[in-house]
Write a protein that holds these residues in place. Structure first.
Motif, PDB file in Angstrom:
ATOM      1  N   MET A 298     -19.927   1.430 -28.792  1.00 38.49           N
ATOM      2  CA  MET A 298     -19.670   0.761 -30.072  1.00 38.49           C
ATOM      3  C   MET A 298     -19.600  -0.744 -29.877  1.00 38.49           C
ATOM      4  N   LYS A 299     -18.887  -1.174 -28.846  1.00 41.19           N
ATOM      5  CA  LYS A 299     -18.646  -2.610 -28.641  1.00 41.19           C
ATOM      6  C   LYS A 299     -19.938  -3.343 -28.295  1.00 41.19           C
ATOM      7  N   LEU A 300     -20.790  -2.691 -27.509  1.00 47.01           N
ATOM      8  CA  LEU A 300     -22.062  -3.318 -27.135  1.00 47.01           C
ATOM      9  C   LEU A 300     -23.180  -2.928 -28.099  1.00 47.01           C
ATOM     10  N   ALA A 301     -22.823  -2.241 -29.178  1.00 51.83           N
ATOM     11  CA  ALA A 301     -23.800  -1.796 -30.183  1.00 51.83           C
ATOM     12  C   ALA A 301     -24.975  -1.073 -29.534  1.00 51.83           C
ATOM     13  N   SER A 302     -24.654  -0.235 -28.543  1.00 54.87           N
ATOM     14  CA  SER A 302     -25.697   0.489 -27.815  1.00 54.87           C
ATOM     15  C   SER A 302     -26.258   1.655 -28.624  1.00 54.87           C
ATOM     16  N   GLY A 303     -25.458   2.157 -29.546  1.00 52.55           N
ATOM     17  CA  GLY A 303     -25.872   3.325 -30.329  1.00 52.55           C
ATOM     18  C   GLY A 303     -24.843   4.431 -30.200  1.00 52.55           C
ATOM     19  N   VAL A 304     -25.202   5.594 -30.723  1.00 49.54           N
ATOM     20  CA  VAL A 304     -24.266   6.719 -30.717  1.00 49.54           C
ATOM     21  C   VAL A 304     -24.894   7.889 -29.967  1.00 49.54           C
ATOM     22  N   ALA A 305     -24.244   8.345 -28.935  1.00 49.46           N
ATOM     23  CA  ALA A 305     -24.742   9.501 -28.189  1.00 49.46           C
ATOM     24  C   ALA A 305     -24.684  10.750 -29.072  1.00 49.46           C
ATOM     25  N   PRO A 306     -25.708  11.602 -28.992  1.00 53.13           N
ATOM     26  CA  PRO A 306     -25.706  12.827 -29.821  1.00 53.13           C
ATOM     27  C   PRO A 306     -24.778  13.892 -29.239  1.00 53.13           C
ATOM     28  N   VAL A 307     -23.480  13.603 -29.276  1.00 50.18           N
ATOM     29  CA  VAL A 307     -22.483  14.439 -28.586  1.00 50.18           C
ATOM     30  C   VAL A 307     -22.460  15.872 -29.129  1.00 50.18           C
ATOM     31  N   VAL A 308     -22.521  16.004 -30.456  1.00 49.77           N
ATOM     32  CA  VAL A 308     -22.445  17.352 -31.044  1.00 49.77           C
ATOM     33  C   VAL A 308     -23.621  18.197 -30.544  1.00 49.77           C
ATOM     34  N   LYS A 309     -24.797  17.597 -30.562  1.00 49.97           N
ATOM     35  CA  LYS A 309     -25.995  18.287 -30.096  1.00 49.97           C
ATOM     36  C   LYS A 309     -25.882  18.631 -28.597  1.00 49.97           C
ATOM     37  N   ILE A 310     -25.432  17.660 -27.811  1.00 49.24           N
ATOM     38  CA  ILE A 310     -25.304  17.834 -26.359  1.00 49.24           C
ATOM     39  C   ILE A 310     -24.357  18.990 -26.037  1.00 49.24           C
ATOM     40  N   LEU A 311     -23.175  18.968 -26.651  1.00 48.47           N
ATOM     41  CA  LEU A 311     -22.197  20.028 -26.377  1.00 48.47           C
ATOM     42  C   LEU A 311     -22.692  21.368 -26.916  1.00 48.47           C
ATOM     43  N   GLY A 312     -23.414  21.314 -28.041  1.00 50.02           N
ATOM     44  CA  GLY A 312     -23.978  22.540 -28.615  1.00 50.02           C
ATOM     45  C   GLY A 312     -24.984  23.205 -27.685  1.00 50.02           C
ATOM     46  N   LEU A 313     -25.672  22.401 -26.896  1.00 54.23           N
ATOM     47  CA  LEU A 313     -26.635  22.945 -25.930  1.00 54.23           C
ATOM     48  C   LEU A 313     -25.948  23.446 -24.661  1.00 54.23           C
ATOM     49  N   LYS A 342     -14.184  10.557 -34.132  1.00 57.23           N
ATOM     50  CA  LYS A 342     -14.450   9.844 -35.388  1.00 57.23           C
ATOM     51  C   LYS A 342     -15.885   9.339 -35.461  1.00 57.23           C
ATOM     52  N   LEU A 343     -16.414   8.923 -34.320  1.00 58.22           N
ATOM     53  CA  LEU A 343     -17.796   8.421 -34.276  1.00 58.22           C
ATOM     54  C   LEU A 343     -18.802   9.528 -34.619  1.00 58.22           C
ATOM     55  N   GLN A 344     -18.548  10.732 -34.140  1.00 61.08           N
ATOM     56  CA  GLN A 344     -19.444  11.849 -34.485  1.00 61.08           C
ATOM     57  C   GLN A 344     -19.334  12.201 -35.961  1.00 61.08           C
ATOM     58  N   LYS A 345     -18.115  12.152 -36.489  1.00 61.69           N
ATOM     59  CA  LYS A 345     -17.917  12.481 -37.911  1.00 61.69           C
ATOM     60  C   LYS A 345     -18.659  11.489 -38.793  1.00 61.69           C
ATOM     61  N   VAL A 346     -18.520  10.191 -38.494  1.00 59.58           N
ATOM     62  CA  VAL A 346     -19.091   9.184 -39.376  1.00 59.58           C
ATOM     63  C   VAL A 346     -20.621   9.149 -39.248  1.00 59.58           C
ATOM     64  N   THR A 347     -21.152   9.428 -38.089  1.00 63.96           N
ATOM     65  CA  THR A 347     -22.613   9.335 -37.936  1.00 63.96           C
ATOM     66  C   THR A 347     -23.335  10.621 -38.357  1.00 63.96           C
ATOM     67  N   THR A 348     -22.630  11.764 -38.285  1.00 64.13           N
ATOM     68  CA  THR A 348     -23.276  12.996 -38.758  1.00 64.13           C
ATOM     69  C   THR A 348     -22.975  13.226 -40.238  1.00 64.13           C
ATOM     70  N   GLY A 349     -22.025  12.475 -40.771  1.00 61.63           N
ATOM     71  CA  GLY A 349     -21.626  12.668 -42.164  1.00 61.63           C
ATOM     72  C   GLY A 349     -20.905  13.981 -42.376  1.00 61.63           C
ATOM     73  N   ASP A 350     -20.330  14.498 -41.300  1.00 63.92           N
ATOM     74  CA  ASP A 350     -19.686  15.808 -41.368  1.00 63.92           C
ATOM     75  C   ASP A 350     -18.300  15.746 -40.701  1.00 63.92           C
ATOM     76  N   PRO A 351     -17.234  15.834 -41.510  1.00 62.69           N
ATOM     77  CA  PRO A 351     -15.890  15.733 -40.918  1.00 62.69           C
ATOM     78  C   PRO A 351     -15.536  16.883 -39.981  1.00 62.69           C
ATOM     79  N   ARG A 352     -16.377  17.918 -39.983  1.00 60.36           N
ATOM     80  CA  ARG A 352     -16.105  19.042 -39.061  1.00 60.36           C
ATOM     81  C   ARG A 352     -16.642  18.774 -37.658  1.00 60.36           C
ATOM     82  N   ALA A 353     -17.448  17.710 -37.524  1.00 61.33           N
ATOM     83  CA  ALA A 353     -18.057  17.412 -36.218  1.00 61.33           C
ATOM     84  C   ALA A 353     -16.989  17.042 -35.191  1.00 61.33           C
TER      85      ALA A 353
END
Ligand code: ZN
Length: 457
Positions: A298-313, A342-353
């Motif tokens: 977040m601080k270096l504006a690198s982007g958001v890792a697809p954590v939900v997808k990664i853990l899902g796999l 919180k980062l996964q929730k806001v970027t997926t638009g899903d509070p369940r993430a």
């Protein structure tokens, strides 16, 4: 008569109870085992460096006779937290340059500041400072990538922490070794010196695909394999890294490293922000462990890792603080748990993430899996190493508590950690570090601040 028969009963009980070194009890024991047991009024019995039992306090107290005990009726007892990516000694650069792009930050500030300041003593004091901060916030194991890694290891052992410590290999003259060849030779000596250490897993740490030649990367892999130790690396951190690799190689960093064979073997890769589906397939197939660093990304504006997808796999991903020079700027993994969710929730638009329990797992058992150390650490289970912490609930922000995982993920802070045991050794008690001289470490940090400031003028 009644009195003596009661005494006889207790003598008989004590004779039956198995001797252990410690019993720790707490209001809740959060085991992070496969069943995700949460034991109210729970306790843990410890002998040597191992957990010998965990369960309701009544049962543990009957079954074991401890030499020492620690009872925390107002605390949660959890596995020690795992920081899967950092550069500990960079703590002495905390906040030296903020609000810059990664390449500019590295090239204008960090690499020059390192060239002018980093020597063995800098690394020793910087690592002590980081270990002090990490231990006081409940981190019991951390993964490091830096220079003079043998000194990092010595300071880590002094603090009593557990470390997967990677000697950096980088394609330009570094503070410790002037060439990648010299760094590889130094890394080999490091792997040998700490091959069987109870606290240290020595590792080979080629900085990234964009700072090393293909030959060096392959040699780093071969070296790690020869000693059956891990390779740790930065991977797919920024869009620039991804775009440059696509332009130069027509392959993503992940595909390029895999084509070189670098991902075949025990690997821990930090960031994993820019990963496409094909990259994830490779990572899954190779068993690569990943480290998610939400503050840094977040601080270096690198982007958001697809954590939900990664853990899902089913790819194991832990949490990391990264270096605190300008990319965090602290080592509080409790904060990373909150931010990751919180980062996964806001970027997926899903509070369940990334629900609270799963986010907390990233700091414990999933982190252990990412390091391939899940048979040793990451949960409170019989036979595992005694890496445990207590977190105080005796604070306004900790009450009331309806759900223990919610509290751990979103209400409690690293500064709520009260006691820390690593490998059966108590290293923090009542928020006091027992192994390091905290005032001396902090005085040195102030000294280095002046030195670093002057060097950047
Ligand atoms: Zn890093």
């Amino acid at each position: 008569m009644r009195h003596s028969s009661k005494l006889l009963f207790w003598v008989a009980m004590a004779a039956q109870a198995a001797p252990v070194d410690w019993i720790w009890s707490a209001r809740y024991v959060v085991a992070m085992d496969a069943r995700r047991q949460v034991i109210e009024n729970g306790a843990v019995a410890i002998r040597g460096n191992q957990i010998v039992d965990v369960g309701p306090r009544d049962g543990i107290d009957k079954a074991y006779q401890p030499k020492q005990r620690l009872d925390r009726p107002d605390a949660i007892l959890t596995p020690g937290l795992i920081n899967t990516h950092t550069h500990a000694a960079m703590s002495l650069f905390r906040g030296v340059a903020d609000d810059l792009r990664l390449q500019e930050w590295l090239e204008k500030f960090i690499f020059p500041a390192e060239a002018r300041n980093v020597d063995q003593e800098f690394v020793r004091w910087g690592t002590r400072l980081a270990c002090l901060e990490m231990a006081l916030s409940g981190i019991t194991t951390y993964t490091d990538m830096y220079y003079f890694e043998d000194t990092v290891a010595a300071a880590t052992k002094e603090a009593g922490l557990r470390g997967m410590l990677g000697q950096t290999i980088i394609g330009f003259p570094a503070p410790d070794y002037k060439t990648p060849q010299a760094a590889l030779a130094g890394a080999e000596r490091f792997l040998k010196a700490f091959a069987n250490d109870p606290l240290i897993v020595p590792a080979v740490a080629p900085h990234a695909i964009y700072t090393n030649s293909d030959e060096t990367l392959k040699a780093a892999r071969a070296l790690a394999d020869r000693y059956r130790k891990p390779l740790v690396i930065h991977l797919a951190e920024t869009k620039t890294e991804n775009d440059d690799s696509l332009a130069k190689r027509k392959m993503t960093p992940t595909a390029a490293l895999d084509a070189m064979g670098v991902l075949s073997g025990w690997t821990v890769a930090a960031h994993g922000v820019w990963l496409n589906d094909a990259d994830l397939k490779i990572i899954k197939a190779r068993g690569t462990g990943l480290s998610h660093n939400p503050s840094s990304n977040m601080k270096l504006a690198s982007g958001v890792a697809p954590v939900v997808k990664i853990l899902g796999l089913g790819i194991p991903m832990g949490l990391g603080t990264d270096g605190v020079a300008g990319s965090n700027n602290d080592h509080d993994i409790m904060r990373e748990i909150d931010l990751a969710a919180k980062l996964q929730k806001v970027t997926t638009g899903d509070p369940r993430a990334l629900p609270a329990e799963q986010a907390f797992a990233m700091a414990t058992i999933l982190g252990a899996r990412a390091l391939r150390m899940e048979t040793l650490i990451g949960s409170i289970q019989k036979g595992k190493l005694a890496d445990i912490i207590t977190i105080s609930l005796n604070e306004p922000h900790a009450v009331p508590m309806y759900n223990v995982y919610s509290q751990l993920a979103h209400a409690l802070h690293g500064s709520d950690v009260a006691d820390v045991m690593v490998n059966g050794r108590l290293i923090v008690r009542d928020r006091k570090m027992l192994t390091l001289d905290a005032p001396a470490v902090m005085a040195k940090a102030a000294e280095y601040q002046e030195r670093v400031k002057k060097s950047l003028r």
